[in-house]
Design an enzyme around this catalytic site. Structure first.
Site, PDB file in Angstrom:
ATOM      1  N   HIS A 204       0.791  -1.231   0.000  1.00  0.00           N
ATOM      2  CA  HIS A 204       0.000   0.000   0.000  1.00  0.00           C
ATOM      3  C   HIS A 204       0.823   1.280   0.000  1.00  0.00           C
ATOM      4  CE1 HIS A 204       0.975  -0.029   4.288  1.00  0.00           C
ATOM      5  NE2 HIS A 204       0.578   1.224   4.334  1.00  0.00           N
TER       6      HIS A 204
HETATM    7  C1  UD1 Z   1      -2.023   6.020   5.564  1.00  0.00           C
HETATM    8  C2  UD1 Z   1      -0.726   6.504   6.200  1.00  0.00           C
HETATM    9  C3  UD1 Z   1       0.300   5.402   6.147  1.00  0.00           C
HETATM   10  C4  UD1 Z   1      -0.209   4.113   6.735  1.00  0.00           C
HETATM   11  C5  UD1 Z   1      -1.549   3.746   6.108  1.00  0.00           C
HETATM   12  C6  UD1 Z   1      -2.127   2.568   6.841  1.00  0.00           C
HETATM   13  C7  UD1 Z   1      -0.271   8.913   5.916  1.00  0.00           C
HETATM   14  C8  UD1 Z   1       0.545   9.905   5.196  1.00  0.00           C
HETATM   15  N1  UD1 Z   1      -0.182   7.645   5.463  1.00  0.00           N
HETATM   16  O1  UD1 Z   1      -1.746   5.748   4.205  1.00  0.00           O
HETATM   17  O2  UD1 Z   1       1.433   5.801   6.896  1.00  0.00           O
HETATM   18  O3  UD1 Z   1       0.720   3.102   6.488  1.00  0.00           O
HETATM   19  O4  UD1 Z   1      -2.451   4.850   6.230  1.00  0.00           O
HETATM   20  O5  UD1 Z   1      -3.058   1.898   6.074  1.00  0.00           O
HETATM   21  O6  UD1 Z   1      -0.957   9.251   6.832  1.00  0.00           O
HETATM   22  N2  UD1 Z   1      -9.041   5.287   0.893  1.00  0.00           N
HETATM   23  C9  UD1 Z   1     -10.307   4.779   0.758  1.00  0.00           C
HETATM   24  N3  UD1 Z   1     -10.984   4.463   1.907  1.00  0.00           N
HETATM   25  C10 UD1 Z   1     -10.473   4.617   3.144  1.00  0.00           C
HETATM   26  C11 UD1 Z   1      -9.174   5.146   3.268  1.00  0.00           C
HETATM   27  C12 UD1 Z   1      -8.464   5.472   2.126  1.00  0.00           C
HETATM   28  O7  UD1 Z   1     -10.825   4.609  -0.337  1.00  0.00           O
HETATM   29  O8  UD1 Z   1     -11.149   4.298   4.138  1.00  0.00           O
HETATM   30  C13 UD1 Z   1      -8.263   5.569  -0.336  1.00  0.00           C
HETATM   31  C14 UD1 Z   1      -8.435   6.969  -0.887  1.00  0.00           C
HETATM   32  O9  UD1 Z   1      -8.415   6.895  -2.268  1.00  0.00           O
HETATM   33  C15 UD1 Z   1      -7.155   7.667  -0.428  1.00  0.00           C
HETATM   34  C16 UD1 Z   1      -6.138   6.534  -0.415  1.00  0.00           C
HETATM   35  O10 UD1 Z   1      -6.882   5.373  -0.074  1.00  0.00           O
HETATM   36  O11 UD1 Z   1      -6.780   8.716  -1.254  1.00  0.00           O
HETATM   37  C17 UD1 Z   1      -5.022   6.736   0.574  1.00  0.00           C
HETATM   38  O12 UD1 Z   1      -5.511   6.980   1.885  1.00  0.00           O
HETATM   39  P1  UD1 Z   1      -4.663   7.858   2.922  1.00  0.00           P
HETATM   40  O13 UD1 Z   1      -5.266   7.795   4.261  1.00  0.00           O
HETATM   41  O14 UD1 Z   1      -4.399   9.221   2.363  1.00  0.00           O
HETATM   42  O15 UD1 Z   1      -3.257   7.154   2.941  1.00  0.00           O
HETATM   43  P2  UD1 Z   1      -2.908   5.632   3.150  1.00  0.00           P
HETATM   44  O16 UD1 Z   1      -2.254   5.119   1.922  1.00  0.00           O
HETATM   45  O17 UD1 Z   1      -4.075   4.893   3.681  1.00  0.00           O
HETATM   46  N1  UDP Z   2      -4.335  -5.109   8.656  1.00  0.00           N
HETATM   47  C1  UDP Z   2      -5.630  -5.614   8.756  1.00  0.00           C
HETATM   48  N2  UDP Z   2      -6.313  -5.901   7.613  1.00  0.00           N
HETATM   49  C2  UDP Z   2      -5.784  -5.715   6.365  1.00  0.00           C
HETATM   50  C3  UDP Z   2      -4.458  -5.207   6.276  1.00  0.00           C
HETATM   51  C4  UDP Z   2      -3.767  -4.903   7.430  1.00  0.00           C
HETATM   52  O1  UDP Z   2      -6.133  -5.810   9.868  1.00  0.00           O
HETATM   53  O2  UDP Z   2      -6.472  -5.999   5.372  1.00  0.00           O
HETATM   54  C5  UDP Z   2      -3.616  -4.780   9.881  1.00  0.00           C
HETATM   55  C6  UDP Z   2      -2.287  -5.476  10.034  1.00  0.00           C
HETATM   56  O3  UDP Z   2      -2.442  -6.734  10.651  1.00  0.00           O
HETATM   57  C7  UDP Z   2      -1.519  -4.502  10.907  1.00  0.00           C
HETATM   58  C8  UDP Z   2      -2.035  -3.155  10.451  1.00  0.00           C
HETATM   59  O4  UDP Z   2      -3.295  -3.415   9.839  1.00  0.00           O
HETATM   60  O5  UDP Z   2      -1.855  -4.657  12.271  1.00  0.00           O
HETATM   61  C9  UDP Z   2      -1.073  -2.560   9.497  1.00  0.00           C
HETATM   62  O6  UDP Z   2      -1.667  -1.562   8.794  1.00  0.00           O
HETATM   63  P1  UDP Z   2      -1.131  -1.031   7.404  1.00  0.00           P
HETATM   64  O7  UDP Z   2      -0.355  -2.073   6.716  1.00  0.00           O
HETATM   65  O8  UDP Z   2      -2.308  -0.462   6.736  1.00  0.00           O
HETATM   66  O9  UDP Z   2      -0.211   0.187   7.855  1.00  0.00           O
HETATM   67  P2  UDP Z   2       1.299   0.341   8.366  1.00  0.00           P
HETATM   68  O10 UDP Z   2       1.514  -0.559   9.510  1.00  0.00           O
HETATM   69  O11 UDP Z   2       2.188   0.051   7.198  1.00  0.00           O
HETATM   70  O12 UDP Z   2       1.381   1.783   8.728  1.00  0.00           O
END
Ligand code: UD1
Ligand code: UDP
Length: 358
Positions: A204
């Site tokens: 991601h």
């Molecule tokens: C964010 C965090 C990242 C973390 C990740 C965990 C920042 C800068 N990044 O990244 O550190 O590892 O969360 O998962 O804060 N979207 C949906 N539905 C949702 C959420 C997101 O459709 O419920 C889509 C949207 O298109 C959005 C994209 O995902 O633009 C990214 O979401 P965003 O929260 O900006 O960043 P993450 O990649 O989730």
């Molecule tokens: N996770 C989850 N369901 C998913 C993907 C991840 O419950 O479909 C959990 C995973 O086990 C871990 C956390 O989400 O505890 C990690 O989140 P993510 O990879 O989104 O973010 P990061 O840790 O890289 O910031």
């Protein structure tokens, strides 16, 4: 009773909040703000429901946007609530935009901030998370480090006061919820998988999802895998995966099974029974380590260097040959000591906050 205000917004923060809220509520009144950074049911609500996280008192519904816009909307919303709630202390977790927005809003109002998961560094400032971590650490009053390495990295930056080595709060969550998962999760069976007979794959990070060359190289490595590859797809990648360009890449990987994001109980069940985990997730590198499942990290560096140094994680970047080689032969078998504490991180953090506020 003193008032703690906890700020959450993204999936990994919900997981960290589960043990924290349980511990902190024995001593403090807790008010929770959900920024709404993650909002799909399977990115947010499912964690509150199955992990018993208290319902947020406020939801800012900020949702997605550019970094500036998303962070600014959070900052504005959080500040208004802080002025109204007047908490004694604010807690933020990790390194997301919700983390820095919460820390900044509180610090400017002279409210002490406790940063859980302080001191982590990738030394890659192109990662938005690295900027969020560095800035949050600098303005926090108390820094709760998961590892000794995090403590020493902070010391190198001159941050030495109110730094606590508390262990990793995700280890608390794992210890508490693994037995629950064993009892409740049926996902391995439902997907028709055998223990040790599949690979779990997640991706991601923008450095991967927004770079077609890296995507091509990573997916090319999955082509010849002869066991199922289970891929719970993060919404950041969902639209891209459905694009014409990706369709042709994905259709070449017969064993790839794309599923929607899953809850924590199903996720740790899939992790525990996997043959290997391939990921760019921070949290999943650690969870693989807790469960002693080999982890192949599709990044160029890791903040969680203990998992690499102790032999359960291999950094392969987006190098097809390295990924293929790791899938075929990366096979750590030795038992290792856990450098992430004893599963009492939430208790230790609560104690430190108590002494700070007394
Ligand atoms: C964010 C965090 C990242 C973390 C990740 C965990 C920042 C800068 N990044 O990244 O550190 O590892 O969360 O998962 O804060 N979207 C949906 N539905 C949702 C959420 C997101 O459709 O419920 C889509 C949207 O298109 C959005 C994209 O995902 O633009 C990214 O979401 P965003 O929260 O900006 O960043 P993450 O990649 O989730
Ligand atoms: N996770 C989850 N369901 C998913 C993907 C991840 O419950 O479909 C959990 C995973 O086990 C871990 C956390 O989400 O505890 C990690 O989140 P993510 O990879 O989104 O973010 P990061 O840790 O890289 O910031």
């Amino acid at each position: 009773m003193k008032k703690i205000l906890t700020i959450l917004g993204a999936r990994p923060q919900f997981i960290k909040a589960a043990p924290f809220s349980q511990a902190v509520r024995n001593h403090f009144q807790e008010v929770i703000i959900h920024t709404g950074q993650h909002y799909d049911d399977n990115m947010s609500r499912i964690f509150f429901d199955e992990m018993g996280i208290p319902k947020p008192d406020y939801n800012l519904n900020v949702r997605s946007g550019t970094h500036g816009k998303q962070t600014a909307q959070m900052l504005k919303g959080i500040e208004e609530i802080l002025l109204k709630e007047k908490p004694d202390y604010v807690v933020v977790f990790g390194d997301t935009n919700s983390t820095i927005a919460g820390a900044l809003a509180a610090a400017k109002l002279h409210i002490p901030v406790g940063h859980i998961e302080a001191g982590l560094r990738s030394f890659n400032r192109k990662m938005p998370e690295e900027i969020n971590r560095i800035t949050t650490d600098v303005i926090s009053a108390q820094l709760f480090c998961p590892t000794a390495n995090a403590v020493s990295l902070l010391a190198k930056e001159g941050i030495k006061n109110e730094v606590y080595l508390c262990g990793d709060i995700m280890y608390d969550a794992m210890q508490h919820f693994l037995p629950v998962s064993k009892e409740r999760s049926k996902i391995v069976c439902e997907l028709g998988l055998n223990t040790g007979g599949y690979i779990l794959f997640t991706m991601h990070r923008p450095e991967n999802t927004d770079n077609i060359n890296r995507i091509r190289n990573i997916f090319k490595a999955l082509k010849n895998v002869d066991i199922p590859i289970i891929y719970p797809v993060h919404p950041r990648m969902r639209a891209r995966l459905e694009s014409h360009e990706m369709e042709s890449i994905v259709s070449n990987i017969p064993m790839l099974r794309v599923i929607d994001p899953i809850g924590y109980l199903d996720m740790i069940a899939l992790e525990k029974n996997a043959n290997k985990i391939i990921t760019d997730s921070g949290g999943m590198q650690k969870e693989a380590f807790f469960l002693q499942v080999p982890c192949i990290t599709i990044r160029n560096e890791s903040e969680w260097i203990e998992t690499v140094d102790l032999g359960y994680n291999i950094i392969v970047g987006a190098d097809t040959d390295k990924i293929v080689e790791a899938i075929q032969s990366f096979d750590p078998v030795h038992e290792v000591e856990c450098p992430y504490g004893s599963g009492d991180s939430a208790e230790l953090i609560t104690k430190a906050i108590l002494s700070y506020l007394n």
